[in-house]
Design an enzyme around this catalytic site. Structure first.
Site, PDB file in Angstrom:
ATOM      1  N   VAL A   1     -11.780   2.876  13.734  1.00 16.64           N
ATOM      2  CA  VAL A   1     -13.022   3.537  14.162  1.00 16.64           C
ATOM      3  C   VAL A   1     -14.215   2.592  13.968  1.00 16.64           C
ATOM      4  CG1 VAL A   1     -14.602   5.454  13.732  1.00 16.64           C
ATOM      5  CG2 VAL A   1     -12.141   5.870  13.743  1.00 16.64           C
TER       6      VAL A   1
ATOM      7  N   TYR B   1       0.840  -1.205   0.000  1.00 13.49           N
ATOM      8  CA  TYR B   1       0.000   0.000   0.000  1.00 13.49           C
ATOM      9  C   TYR B   1       0.876   1.256   0.000  1.00 13.49           C
ATOM     10  CZ  TYR B   1      -3.741   3.177   1.604  1.00 13.49           C
ATOM     11  OH  TYR B   1      -4.650   4.205   1.737  1.00 13.49           O
ATOM     12  N   ASP B   2       1.822   1.310   0.954  1.00  8.76           N
ATOM     13  CA  ASP B   2       2.631   2.526   1.112  1.00  8.76           C
ATOM     14  C   ASP B   2       3.464   2.808  -0.140  1.00  8.76           C
ATOM     15  OD1 ASP B   2       1.666   1.924   3.620  1.00  8.76           O
ATOM     16  OD2 ASP B   2       3.563   2.221   4.670  1.00  8.76           O
TER      17      ASP B   2
ATOM     18  N   ASN C   1      -6.132   9.587   8.329  1.00 10.20           N
ATOM     19  CA  ASN C   1      -7.253   8.712   8.722  1.00 10.20           C
ATOM     20  C   ASN C   1      -8.604   9.435   8.738  1.00 10.20           C
ATOM     21  OD1 ASN C   1      -4.647   7.789   9.899  1.00 10.20           O
ATOM     22  ND2 ASN C   1      -5.889   6.026  10.482  1.00 10.20           N
TER      23      ASN C   1
ATOM     24  N   ARG D   1       0.917   9.902  14.261  1.00  5.74           N
ATOM     25  CA  ARG D   1       0.559  10.500  12.978  1.00  5.74           C
ATOM     26  C   ARG D   1      -0.331  11.714  13.215  1.00  5.74           C
ATOM     27  NH1 ARG D   1      -2.223   6.461   9.407  1.00  5.74           N
ATOM     28  NH2 ARG D   1      -0.247   5.521   8.881  1.00  5.74           N
TER      29      ARG D   1
ATOM     30  N   ARG E   1     -10.668  -1.199   9.995  1.00  2.00           N
ATOM     31  CA  ARG E   1     -10.054   0.041  10.472  1.00  2.00           C
ATOM     32  C   ARG E   1     -10.555   0.336  11.887  1.00  2.00           C
ATOM     33  NH1 ARG E   1     -10.419   3.798   5.080  1.00  2.00           N
ATOM     34  NH2 ARG E   1     -12.081   2.377   4.486  1.00  2.00           N
TER      35      ARG E   1
ATOM     36  N   THR F   1      -0.654   6.914  18.127  1.00  2.00           N
ATOM     37  CA  THR F   1      -1.635   7.980  17.878  1.00  2.00           C
ATOM     38  C   THR F   1      -2.058   8.034  16.411  1.00  2.00           C
ATOM     39  OG1 THR F   1      -0.005   9.695  17.343  1.00  2.00           O
ATOM     40  CG2 THR F   1      -0.584   9.423  19.683  1.00  2.00           C
ATOM     41  N   ARG F   2      -3.264   8.533  16.206  1.00  2.00           N
ATOM     42  CA  ARG F   2      -3.760   8.871  14.878  1.00  2.00           C
ATOM     43  C   ARG F   2      -4.570  10.164  15.009  1.00  2.00           C
ATOM     44  NH1 ARG F   2      -0.837   5.196  14.118  1.00  2.00           N
ATOM     45  NH2 ARG F   2      -1.072   3.404  12.736  1.00  2.00           N
TER      46      ARG F   2
HETATM   47  P1  NAD Z   1     -12.758   1.964   0.358  1.00  2.00           P
HETATM   48  O1  NAD Z   1     -12.087   0.649   0.463  1.00  2.00           O
HETATM   49  O2  NAD Z   1     -14.089   2.133   0.975  1.00  2.00           O
HETATM   50  O3  NAD Z   1     -12.893   2.425  -1.156  1.00  2.00           O
HETATM   51  C1  NAD Z   1     -12.050   2.003  -2.188  1.00  2.00           C
HETATM   52  C2  NAD Z   1     -12.903   1.719  -3.400  1.00  2.00           C
HETATM   53  O4  NAD Z   1     -12.046   1.315  -4.483  1.00  2.00           O
HETATM   54  C3  NAD Z   1     -13.884   0.569  -3.177  1.00  2.00           C
HETATM   55  O5  NAD Z   1     -15.145   0.932  -3.676  1.00  2.00           O
HETATM   56  C4  NAD Z   1     -13.262  -0.579  -3.961  1.00  2.00           C
HETATM   57  O6  NAD Z   1     -14.218  -1.526  -4.393  1.00  2.00           O
HETATM   58  C5  NAD Z   1     -12.589   0.172  -5.087  1.00  2.00           C
HETATM   59  N1  NAD Z   1     -11.485  -0.585  -5.702  1.00  2.00           N
HETATM   60  C6  NAD Z   1     -10.471  -1.209  -5.082  1.00  2.00           C
HETATM   61  N2  NAD Z   1      -9.639  -1.774  -5.985  1.00  2.00           N
HETATM   62  C7  NAD Z   1     -10.146  -1.463  -7.215  1.00  2.00           C
HETATM   63  C8  NAD Z   1      -9.766  -1.764  -8.540  1.00  2.00           C
HETATM   64  N3  NAD Z   1      -8.666  -2.498  -8.791  1.00  2.00           N
HETATM   65  N4  NAD Z   1     -10.525  -1.317  -9.559  1.00  2.00           N
HETATM   66  C9  NAD Z   1     -11.650  -0.587  -9.312  1.00  2.00           C
HETATM   67  N5  NAD Z   1     -12.077  -0.281  -8.075  1.00  2.00           N
HETATM   68  C10 NAD Z   1     -11.322  -0.722  -7.040  1.00  2.00           C
HETATM   69  O7  NAD Z   1     -11.710   3.018   0.957  1.00  2.00           O
HETATM   70  P2  NAD Z   1     -11.841   4.597   1.161  1.00  2.00           P
HETATM   71  O8  NAD Z   1     -11.578   4.867   2.588  1.00  2.00           O
HETATM   72  O9  NAD Z   1     -13.067   5.116   0.524  1.00  2.00           O
HETATM   73  O10 NAD Z   1     -10.558   5.104   0.364  1.00  2.00           O
HETATM   74  C11 NAD Z   1     -10.646   5.705  -0.918  1.00  2.00           C
HETATM   75  C12 NAD Z   1      -9.267   6.156  -1.354  1.00  2.00           C
HETATM   76  O11 NAD Z   1      -8.729   7.091  -0.407  1.00  2.00           O
HETATM   77  C13 NAD Z   1      -8.263   5.013  -1.450  1.00  2.00           C
HETATM   78  O12 NAD Z   1      -7.436   5.230  -2.571  1.00  2.00           O
HETATM   79  C14 NAD Z   1      -7.449   5.147  -0.182  1.00  2.00           C
HETATM   80  O13 NAD Z   1      -6.139   4.665  -0.340  1.00  2.00           O
HETATM   81  C15 NAD Z   1      -7.461   6.652   0.033  1.00  2.00           C
HETATM   82  N6  NAD Z   1      -7.267   6.977   1.452  1.00  2.00           N
HETATM   83  C16 NAD Z   1      -8.269   6.793   2.356  1.00  2.00           C
HETATM   84  C17 NAD Z   1      -8.030   7.081   3.697  1.00  2.00           C
HETATM   85  C18 NAD Z   1      -9.099   6.938   4.736  1.00  2.00           C
HETATM   86  O14 NAD Z   1      -8.814   7.142   5.928  1.00  2.00           O
HETATM   87  N7  NAD Z   1     -10.352   6.649   4.415  1.00  2.00           N
HETATM   88  C19 NAD Z   1      -6.766   7.534   4.112  1.00  2.00           C
HETATM   89  C20 NAD Z   1      -5.767   7.674   3.158  1.00  2.00           C
HETATM   90  C21 NAD Z   1      -6.027   7.402   1.834  1.00  2.00           C
HETATM   91  N1  UDP Z   2      -6.131  -0.571  15.752  1.00  2.00           N
HETATM   92  C1  UDP Z   2      -6.528  -1.046  17.004  1.00  2.00           C
HETATM   93  N2  UDP Z   2      -7.598  -1.893  17.039  1.00  2.00           N
HETATM   94  C2  UDP Z   2      -8.301  -2.262  15.938  1.00  2.00           C
HETATM   95  C3  UDP Z   2      -7.895  -1.757  14.672  1.00  2.00           C
HETATM   96  C4  UDP Z   2      -6.798  -0.924  14.627  1.00  2.00           C
HETATM   97  O1  UDP Z   2      -5.932  -0.733  18.036  1.00  2.00           O
HETATM   98  O2  UDP Z   2      -9.269  -3.032  16.086  1.00  2.00           O
HETATM   99  C5  UDP Z   2      -4.992   0.369  15.703  1.00  2.00           C
HETATM  100  C6  UDP Z   2      -3.929   0.041  14.666  1.00  2.00           C
HETATM  101  O3  UDP Z   2      -2.961  -0.835  15.206  1.00  2.00           O
HETATM  102  C7  UDP Z   2      -3.375   1.418  14.363  1.00  2.00           C
HETATM  103  C8  UDP Z   2      -4.562   2.354  14.549  1.00  2.00           C
HETATM  104  O4  UDP Z   2      -5.506   1.615  15.313  1.00  2.00           O
HETATM  105  O5  UDP Z   2      -2.373   1.758  15.303  1.00  2.00           O
HETATM  106  C9  UDP Z   2      -5.207   2.788  13.233  1.00  2.00           C
HETATM  107  O6  UDP Z   2      -5.469   1.617  12.485  1.00  2.00           O
HETATM  108  P1  UDP Z   2      -6.233   1.670  11.079  1.00  2.00           P
HETATM  109  O7  UDP Z   2      -6.148   0.289  10.521  1.00  2.00           O
HETATM  110  O8  UDP Z   2      -7.570   2.263  11.272  1.00  2.00           O
HETATM  111  O9  UDP Z   2      -5.414   2.708  10.205  1.00  2.00           O
HETATM  112  P2  UDP Z   2      -3.849   2.894   9.867  1.00  2.00           P
HETATM  113  O10 UDP Z   2      -3.019   1.994  10.737  1.00  2.00           O
HETATM  114  O11 UDP Z   2      -3.736   2.541   8.434  1.00  2.00           O
HETATM  115  O12 UDP Z   2      -3.606   4.306  10.176  1.00  2.00           O
END
Ligand code: NAD
Ligand code: UDP
Length: 310
Positions: free
Chosen positions: A186, A143-144, A172, A274, A184, A208-209
């Site tokens: 929340v 992902y990263d 987040n 973060r 996730r 933290t987040r």
């Molecule tokens: P989500 O998983 O709800 O949405 C992702 C969507 O992409 C889904 O509808 C999934 O079906 C679709 N998808 C995945 N792979 C695909 C593919 N190969 N082809 C077509 N569709 C595909 O997640 P989200 O939270 O809505 O995130 C949306 C975007 O924002 C993502 O790119 C994610 O990396 C980015 N983002 C989200 C957060 C967050 O906290 N929500 C944080 C950082 C980045």
């Molecule tokens: N986390 C947790 N309990 C859970 C899910 C996640 O304590 O049931 C923690 C996780 O280890 C991370 C933070 O919550 O430190 C945020 O996790 P999330 O997967 O939501 O997002 P990301 O790690 O990608 O920021």
């Protein structure tokens, strides 16, 4: 405008679709439904300004559009680690396909990048100029590093081909329409509390987040897309920083159930802290989040109460 949203049936994409349609735009939602759901966009299906296309971003596509929001990519660690090679392809090949289309039809193209490009940050809070501290071979790397490579592609298409890009780094974000089993933090905590289960804090819970409510984020997306001053990268998020223990305690208090806290092992490479520095967003967009965590958690609890009752 005619606007393509990849990942439009997901959590963020469906809220963005709502807002863009409200403004009078036409939206084409492209999604392979890996983590997205028809239920998220059900209410838009009869709308003449909304079109749904089941398609994978790694396969080429062509649409005559003015704007492309590239959101397709699973965002929760369990989902993006489920098939890590596919996650990397989605980010990298998906970006190439969006950029190729943008170049061809002269559309402006937006990349949903992430605070994960900063990895486990050694600089706090994180500013856009920070290059990050990412493990290239760990469980989160698909992902990263996929998102980092996508940023590289966006800036190379911009420099080499003059493609009109906008790159945002999302911290987040939470709210209604997250999947109940998304993984996730929340959604996990709220669903666990509503079901009377113990809340699973990973590690000691001191990591933290900073949590942004979805409406604030989507507002930032649209402002950023339509401004002409900068192409990014720009942080978007809520600078309020909380430990996972504080979040768990808040959710338990708001749900007012019987849940307690249980500790599970900390996943590998879990960032310790973060927090976005949003100086750039404030000065360029006049944007800052309005919804505080307590208020946003209440709205999200209300959503999950009704979603789980169905
Ligand atoms: P989500 O998983 O709800 O949405 C992702 C969507 O992409 C889904 O509808 C999934 O079906 C679709 N998808 C995945 N792979 C695909 C593919 N190969 N082809 C077509 N569709 C595909 O997640 P989200 O939270 O809505 O995130 C949306 C975007 O924002 C993502 O790119 C994610 O990396 C980015 N983002 C989200 C957060 C967050 O906290 N929500 C944080 C950082 C980045
Ligand atoms: N986390 C947790 N309990 C859970 C899910 C996640 O304590 O049931 C923690 C996780 O280890 C991370 C933070 O919550 O430190 C945020 O996790 P999330 O997967 O939501 O997002 P990301 O790690 O990608 O920021």
């Amino acid at each position: 405008m005619r606007i393509l949203i990849t990942g439009g049936a997901g959590f963020l994409g469906s809220h963005l679709s709502d807002r863009l349609i409200e403004q009078g735009n036409e939206v084409i939602c492209l999604d392979n439904f890996f983590t997205g759901r028809k239920a998220n966009i059900q209410h838009l299906l009869g709308n003449p300004r909304f079109e749904l296309v089941r398609h994978d971003v790694i396969d080429p596509f062509k649409f005559e559009v003015d704007r492309i929001y590239n959101l397709a990519c699973p965002a929760s660690p369990p989902h993006y680690q489920y098939n890590p090679i596919k996650t990397m392809k989605t980010s990298v090949v998906g970006a190439i396909n969006c950029l190729g289309l943008a170049k061809r039809v002269k559309a402006r193209v937006f990349q949903a990048s992430t605070s994960e490009v900063y990895g486990d940050p050694t600089v706090h809070p994180q500013q856009e100029a920070y290059w990050g501290n990412v493990n290239p071979i760990g469980l989160r790397s698909c992902y990263d590093e996929g998102k980092r490579a996508a940023e590289t592609l966006f800036f190379d298409y911009h420099r080499e081909n003059g493609v009109d890009i906008r790159v945002i780094r999302i911290f987040n974000t939470y709210g209604p329409r997250m999947l109940a089993d998304d993984g996730r933090v929340v959604s996990n905590f709220i669903v666990q509390a509503l079901q009377g289960k113990d809340l699973t804090v990973y590690g000691e819970g001191s990591q933290t987040r900073s949590f942004c409510y979805v409406d604030d984020l989507v507002d930032g997306f649209m402002r950023f897309m339509e401004q002409e001053k900068i192409v990014g990268p720009m942080n978007l998020g809520n600078p309020g920083e909380f430990t996972m223990l504080q979040l768990a305690e808040l959710v338990i208090k708001k749900v007012a159930g019987k849940s307690k806290i249980t500790h599970l092992p900390l996943p590998a490479d879990d960032p310790k802290q973060r927090q976005p520095d949003i100086t750039l967003a404030k000065s360029t967009l006049g944007w800052e989040p309005k919804v505080q965590l307590e208020q946003g958690i209440e709205k999200t609890i209300a959503y999950f109460k009704s979603a789980l009752a169905k």
